[in-house]
Design a protein around this motif. Sequence first.
Motif, PDB file in Angstrom:
ATOM      1  N   MET A   1       0.628  -1.159  -0.011  1.00 21.96           N
ATOM      2  CA  MET A   1       0.086   0.061   0.190  1.00 21.96           C
ATOM      3  C   MET A   1       0.903   1.334   0.013  1.00 21.96           C
ATOM      4  O   MET A   1       0.447   2.487  -0.229  1.00 21.96           O
ATOM      5  N   ASP A   3       3.019   4.064  -1.263  1.00 25.47           N
ATOM      6  CA  ASP A   3       2.904   4.886  -2.427  1.00 25.47           C
ATOM      7  C   ASP A   3       4.496   5.788  -2.458  1.00 25.47           C
ATOM      8  O   ASP A   3       4.394   6.904  -2.085  1.00 25.47           O
ATOM      9  N   ASN A   6       5.377   9.957  -5.091  1.00 29.74           N
ATOM     10  CA  ASN A   6       4.042  10.567  -4.956  1.00 29.74           C
ATOM     11  C   ASN A   6       4.391  12.168  -5.079  1.00 29.74           C
ATOM     12  O   ASN A   6       5.159  12.551  -4.231  1.00 29.74           O
ATOM     13  N   ARG A 299      -0.473   4.530   2.940  1.00 35.50           N
ATOM     14  CA  ARG A 299      -0.222   4.980   1.500  1.00 35.50           C
ATOM     15  C   ARG A 299       1.147   5.468   1.303  1.00 35.50           C
ATOM     16  O   ARG A 299       1.532   5.825   0.320  1.00 35.50           O
ATOM     17  N   ALA A 343      -0.007  11.147   1.943  1.00 41.13           N
ATOM     18  CA  ALA A 343      -0.857  10.211   1.393  1.00 41.13           C
ATOM     19  C   ALA A 343      -1.980  11.165   0.750  1.00 41.13           C
ATOM     20  O   ALA A 343      -2.572  10.723  -0.463  1.00 41.13           O
ATOM     21  N   VAL A 347      -3.149  10.763  -3.307  1.00 39.80           N
ATOM     22  CA  VAL A 347      -4.323  10.365  -3.698  1.00 39.80           C
ATOM     23  C   VAL A 347      -5.036  11.346  -4.845  1.00 39.80           C
ATOM     24  O   VAL A 347      -6.000  11.015  -5.309  1.00 39.80           O
ATOM     25  N   SER A 350      -5.067  10.008  -8.038  1.00 43.56           N
ATOM     26  CA  SER A 350      -5.400   8.686  -8.185  1.00 43.56           C
ATOM     27  C   SER A 350      -6.484   8.338  -9.239  1.00 43.56           C
ATOM     28  O   SER A 350      -7.448   9.208  -9.463  1.00 43.56           O
TER      29      SER A 350
END
Length: 483
Positions: A1, A3, A6, A299, A343, A347, A350
């Motif tokens: 999970m 990432d 990023n 994440r 995170a 996202v 995403s």
Amino acid sequence: MLDVQNGVAETAAPETGRAGPPRSGPAEAPMGPYALVAGVLCALYFLYSWVQYAHFRTPSWDLGIFNQSVRAYAEFRAPIVDIKGPGFLILGDHFSPVTALLAPLYWIWSSPLALLFAQAALFAASAVVVGRTAQQVLGSRAAGLGLTVAYGLSWGLQEAVKSDFHEIAFAVPLLALTCRALLLGRWTAAVAWSAPLVLVKEDMGLTVAMVGAVLFLKGQKRLGASLAAFGAAFFALTVLVLIPAASRVGQYDYWAKIEKSNEGADVSFVQVLLGSLGSDVKWEMVFFLVGITGFLALRSPLMLLVLPTLGWRFLSQDPNHWGMIWHYSALLMPIVFLALVDAVRAVRTSPRAWLVAYGKVVVPVVTAIAIVTALDLPLRELLRSETYRTDARTLEARRAVDAVPEGASVETNVTLMAHLTADRTVYWVGGAKGVSPDYLALDLASGWSQPVTDPVQLASQLHPEARYAVSAREGQFVVLRRV
């Protein structure tokens, strides 16, 4: 999970060493609003600590231990902590030379309260780092201030405040600054802020090594590998050489926390591992650790930084290391909250619409949860009038402390200990072998000393080579003087 790649484009220009014009980074967040919130947090932390100290509610002997060591540094002496045993060099127990930085504060204010204030200020300062970083990375002052409040009221910090002063107070802002540097792509700064962690406590070398691993994953292979090697090497140096060299027994005593059960029986590594994985208390702690971020922090690669601390706590056979109490989770708080910031940024791009939507609402949700759960955490005591009430026990304890002259040597238990360490030589009850202290100051309602019907007889058992007589009796407290 996790990432790893990023939002790099939204950060300040990472220090890659490539040619070309620098990219513009996020605007600096103004200090004013965060300093105001931090001031309130600092006041709340210190008020709680002061009330607890003033009413003799100290939960352990640690405040007395740290006060003795800082007092020694302030007097330009080796950090001898007689509470751990006459002439005990504290660097042979835990390697925390960073506490010497508090010596100048002790010159101004020679009291355990100085340590409690320093911890409150360090925790509050870390809240400024978390909040301003959140605003810079997410571009929202509301998000920044919300996370400042959520972080400041988090259970890890509140439990640390309740547990009095510990050396990890220095690790909390250092980890916040390290995570900030990683989020903004300031790789050299990440190294600079993380490296001093090895002076906070011996296990922090492994956390420094993990910072190197995160740098490696972010493409800074040489820098990351070097930092990882430094952290691992310093950990080995500390537990295998420095601590044993300063220890009376010539070894690092805390290996026993893993190798032996609470009953003292030897346990195999397989037993330790199976027992740890099957512990509801340990998993509950992990659940709440990530739960305070709405689980979205999972994440972020920053979550790798929690693994060394969680690792030794899972392996430890001491139940004090397992749950949500004490101070052990405080240094995880800046990591998980800034991992949440990382995170949320990630996202935004995403392909999953539900994840994008969740990222938009998670910060206010986390803030609301923090405020609600704070009603069942230590700082809630500040809202109750009885918290500030001076009862008969407090007055009796004060008179017992006053019955021990300044400069005297005294053997005592936890209740009176921290109050005696500023200007007396203090020993732990039963731990002053080979010494006949001038006084014994005992809380007869505390722990092992129950029930004691004849304090003089107890004194003769502790020190058969000396004679003691009662010099003061204040409720559950008794002071005996050597005659």
